[in-house]
Design a protein around this motif. Structure first.
Motif, PDB file in Angstrom:
ATOM      1  N   PRO A  10      17.244 -21.026 -20.983  1.00 36.63           N
ATOM      2  CA  PRO A  10      17.057 -20.936 -22.437  1.00 36.63           C
ATOM      3  C   PRO A  10      17.875 -21.991 -23.181  1.00 36.63           C
ATOM      4  N   PRO A  11      17.389 -22.459 -24.316  1.00 44.41           N
ATOM      5  CA  PRO A  11      18.176 -23.388 -25.143  1.00 44.41           C
ATOM      6  C   PRO A  11      19.553 -22.806 -25.457  1.00 44.41           C
ATOM      7  N   GLY A  12      20.551 -23.647 -25.393  1.00 39.36           N
ATOM      8  CA  GLY A  12      21.914 -23.202 -25.641  1.00 39.36           C
ATOM      9  C   GLY A  12      22.646 -22.690 -24.428  1.00 39.36           C
ATOM     10  N   SER A  13      21.931 -22.486 -23.327  1.00 36.56           N
ATOM     11  CA  SER A  13      22.584 -22.016 -22.106  1.00 36.56           C
ATOM     12  C   SER A  13      23.592 -23.051 -21.610  1.00 36.56           C
ATOM     13  N   GLY A  38      12.961 -29.922 -17.970  1.00 37.70           N
ATOM     14  CA  GLY A  38      12.369 -28.589 -17.860  1.00 37.70           C
ATOM     15  C   GLY A  38      13.060 -27.535 -18.704  1.00 37.70           C
ATOM     16  N   SER A  39      14.265 -27.841 -19.184  1.00 39.18           N
ATOM     17  CA  SER A  39      15.027 -26.881 -19.995  1.00 39.18           C
ATOM     18  C   SER A  39      15.624 -27.585 -21.210  1.00 39.18           C
ATOM     19  N   PRO A  40      14.782 -28.025 -22.128  1.00 38.09           N
ATOM     20  CA  PRO A  40      15.304 -28.717 -23.311  1.00 38.09           C
ATOM     21  C   PRO A  40      16.224 -27.808 -24.110  1.00 38.09           C
ATOM     22  N   GLY A  41      17.311 -28.375 -24.593  1.00 34.44           N
ATOM     23  CA  GLY A  41      18.241 -27.601 -25.402  1.00 34.44           C
ATOM     24  C   GLY A  41      19.384 -26.988 -24.636  1.00 34.44           C
ATOM     25  N   VAL A  42      19.408 -27.132 -23.298  1.00 30.76           N
ATOM     26  CA  VAL A  42      20.545 -26.590 -22.550  1.00 30.76           C
ATOM     27  C   VAL A  42      21.759 -27.480 -22.746  1.00 30.76           C
ATOM     28  N   ARG A  43      22.915 -26.898 -22.530  1.00 31.19           N
ATOM     29  CA  ARG A  43      24.177 -27.640 -22.556  1.00 31.19           C
ATOM     30  C   ARG A  43      24.612 -27.823 -21.108  1.00 31.19           C
ATOM     31  N   LEU A  44      24.283 -28.971 -20.546  1.00 32.50           N
ATOM     32  CA  LEU A  44      24.482 -29.223 -19.113  1.00 32.50           C
ATOM     33  C   LEU A  44      25.773 -29.981 -18.874  1.00 32.50           C
ATOM     34  N   VAL A  45      26.519 -29.534 -17.882  1.00 31.53           N
ATOM     35  CA  VAL A  45      27.658 -30.287 -17.361  1.00 31.53           C
ATOM     36  C   VAL A  45      27.302 -30.700 -15.945  1.00 31.53           C
ATOM     37  N   ALA A  46      27.307 -31.999 -15.687  1.00 30.84           N
ATOM     38  CA  ALA A  46      26.949 -32.537 -14.375  1.00 30.84           C
ATOM     39  C   ALA A  46      28.203 -33.092 -13.712  1.00 30.84           C
ATOM     40  N   VAL A  47      28.477 -32.614 -12.501  1.00 30.94           N
ATOM     41  CA  VAL A  47      29.712 -32.930 -11.793  1.00 30.94           C
ATOM     42  C   VAL A  47      29.403 -33.697 -10.514  1.00 30.94           C
ATOM     43  N   ASP A  48      30.205 -34.712 -10.234  1.00 30.95           N
ATOM     44  CA  ASP A  48      30.121 -35.408  -8.950  1.00 30.95           C
ATOM     45  C   ASP A  48      31.474 -36.033  -8.650  1.00 30.95           C
ATOM     46  N   PHE A 105      30.166 -20.808 -17.396  1.00 28.74           N
ATOM     47  CA  PHE A 105      28.752 -21.152 -17.348  1.00 28.74           C
ATOM     48  C   PHE A 105      27.858 -19.925 -17.193  1.00 28.74           C
ATOM     49  N   ASP A 106      26.663 -20.058 -17.775  1.00 32.31           N
ATOM     50  CA  ASP A 106      25.638 -19.023 -17.637  1.00 32.31           C
ATOM     51  C   ASP A 106      24.847 -19.186 -16.343  1.00 32.31           C
ATOM     52  N   HIS A 107      24.699 -20.424 -15.915  1.00 35.47           N
ATOM     53  CA  HIS A 107      23.898 -20.722 -14.732  1.00 35.47           C
ATOM     54  C   HIS A 107      24.524 -21.891 -13.977  1.00 35.47           C
ATOM     55  N   VAL A 108      24.355 -21.887 -12.667  1.00 40.87           N
ATOM     56  CA  VAL A 108      24.798 -22.986 -11.810  1.00 40.87           C
ATOM     57  C   VAL A 108      23.604 -23.451 -10.987  1.00 40.87           C
ATOM     58  N   PHE A 109      23.459 -24.771 -10.857  1.00 36.98           N
ATOM     59  CA  PHE A 109      22.356 -25.369 -10.101  1.00 36.98           C
ATOM     60  C   PHE A 109      22.953 -26.265  -9.020  1.00 36.98           C
ATOM     61  N   VAL A 110      22.542 -26.030  -7.775  1.00 31.92           N
ATOM     62  CA  VAL A 110      23.080 -26.756  -6.620  1.00 31.92           C
ATOM     63  C   VAL A 110      21.903 -27.230  -5.772  1.00 31.92           C
ATOM     64  N   ARG A 126      31.512 -18.902  -8.087  1.00 29.32           N
ATOM     65  CA  ARG A 126      31.452 -17.638  -8.832  1.00 29.32           C
ATOM     66  C   ARG A 126      32.555 -17.548  -9.886  1.00 29.32           C
ATOM     67  N   ARG A 127      33.662 -18.250  -9.672  1.00 30.42           N
ATOM     68  CA  ARG A 127      34.753 -18.190 -10.648  1.00 30.42           C
ATOM     69  C   ARG A 127      34.319 -18.757 -12.000  1.00 30.42           C
ATOM     70  N   VAL A 128      33.561 -19.846 -11.985  1.00 31.54           N
ATOM     71  CA  VAL A 128      33.181 -20.492 -13.246  1.00 31.54           C
ATOM     72  C   VAL A 128      31.857 -19.966 -13.786  1.00 31.54           C
ATOM     73  N   LEU A 129      31.201 -19.077 -13.046  1.00 33.88           N
ATOM     74  CA  LEU A 129      29.930 -18.484 -13.457  1.00 33.88           C
ATOM     75  C   LEU A 129      30.197 -17.106 -14.056  1.00 33.88           C
ATOM     76  N   ARG A 130      29.652 -16.872 -15.241  1.00 32.44           N
ATOM     77  CA  ARG A 130      29.908 -15.581 -15.891  1.00 32.44           C
ATOM     78  C   ARG A 130      29.310 -14.431 -15.062  1.00 32.44           C
ATOM     79  N   PRO A 131      29.884 -13.246 -15.147  1.00 29.40           N
ATOM     80  CA  PRO A 131      29.278 -12.074 -14.506  1.00 29.40           C
ATOM     81  C   PRO A 131      27.851 -11.876 -15.015  1.00 29.40           C
ATOM     82  N   GLY A 132      26.929 -11.693 -14.105  1.00 32.20           N
ATOM     83  CA  GLY A 132      25.528 -11.579 -14.462  1.00 32.20           C
ATOM     84  C   GLY A 132      24.810 -12.914 -14.533  1.00 32.20           C
TER      85      GLY A 132
END
Length: 286
Positions: free
Chosen positions: A44-47, A66-76, A115-120, A138-144
């Motif tokens: 969802p937007p704002g996630s 595919g998810s316009p409006g998300v707040r993405l943090v990309a790590v490498d 974070f609301d969601h994590v993508f790997v 799981r530490r940086v991912l919110r419960p649920g």
């Protein structure tokens, strides 16, 4: 095939390397498989979404598209990869909200439940301890919140014309990746890995690629420019490790290229997992 050789397999490093050729291969792979791999993934937007191991941004482009409006943090870990990823996203999705961060997966500089969601995607295959990695996220991912994981499985590759030499060349890549601490067969393990890391409601499903001459875009984009190119890229390492003779390697690659020819077919399976960080917190692994 010639007799087996005494081997001296190197024991460290990212098996595919960081060359311009590899960056192009990753882009070809992501673009060719975008619908297959990203179908069903929309935030969802704002996630607040974390992409771990974004590399050159090949998957990042499709995430934000595919998810316009998300707040993405990309790590490498690689500054060079992050620079290329930033340029790629700026060219293809200039309106996307992406924060770029150089960080270690095992030492992420984010507060708990950020974070609301994590993508790997295509990351666990290169790690010696994927359960520890998943549990740490799981530490940086919110419960649920949810984690989405995509991995391939080189053991799922079969093709026509069949060739023992081509199969041996693929096994060289599997062995080199194992020696570097990874697992090129990890796709089949996603369900138990996510479960062992403490996630719940784990669902894993295959995403199958099948290419033949009636599907020329897959023959070019996947069979030739993704899979065959990936195996070709480890030639020097395979020969240096004495996993195969030069003659058998050349025979194997010639046969593998035939699978992208007018009489060839190619089959491969990716696995996509979705799981939930328990609302009760559970025990996050170290």
């Amino acid at each position: 095939m010639n007799s087996p050789l005494t081997t001296d397999v190197p024991a460290a490093g990212y098996v595919h390397g960081y060359s311009r050729r590899e960056a192009r291969r990753l882009g070809d792979q992501a673009d060719t498989l975008a619908t297959l791999l990203h179908s069903g993934t929309s935030y969802p937007p704002g996630s607040r979404v974390l992409e771990v191991g974004c590399g050159v941004g090949a998957q990042t482009v499709h995430l934000v598209t595919g998810s316009p409006g998300v707040r993405l943090v990309a790590v490498d870990l690689s500054d060079d990869s992050l620079a290329e990823a930033r340029a790629r996203v700026a060219a293809h999705a200039p309106q996307a909200h992406v924060e770029w961060c150089r960080a270690d997966l095992f030492d992420l500089p984010f507060a708990d439940a950020t974070f609301d969601h994590v993508f790997v995607c295509f990351v666990l295959e290169h790690l010696p301890d994927p359960v520890r990695a998943l549990a740490g996220l799981r530490r940086v991912l919110r419960p649920g919140g949810t984690v989405t994981v995509i991995e391939g499985d080189h053991g799922s590759a079969f093709f026509h014309p069949d060739s023992a030499w081509a199969s041996a060349a693929v096994r060289c890549l599997v062995r080199l990746q194992a020696a570097a601490g990874g697992n090129a067969l990890i796709g089949r393990e996603l369900q138990p890995l996510l479960t062992a890391a403490g996630y719940r409601d784990v669902r894993v499903a295959p995403r199958t690629v099948y290419a033949d001459p009636s599907r020329p875009e897959l023959v070019r984009g996947f069979t030739r420019d993704t899979f065959v190119a990936m195996v070709e890229g480890v030639r020097e390492e395979a020969l240096a490790a004495r996993l195969v003779s030069p003659e058998d390697w050349d025979r194997g690659l010639a046969d593998l290229r035939r699978t992208a020819g007018p009489d060839g077919t190619f089959h491969y399976v990716f696995f996509k997992g979705l799981a939930v960080n328990p609302a009760d917190g559970g025990a996050c692994g170290e």
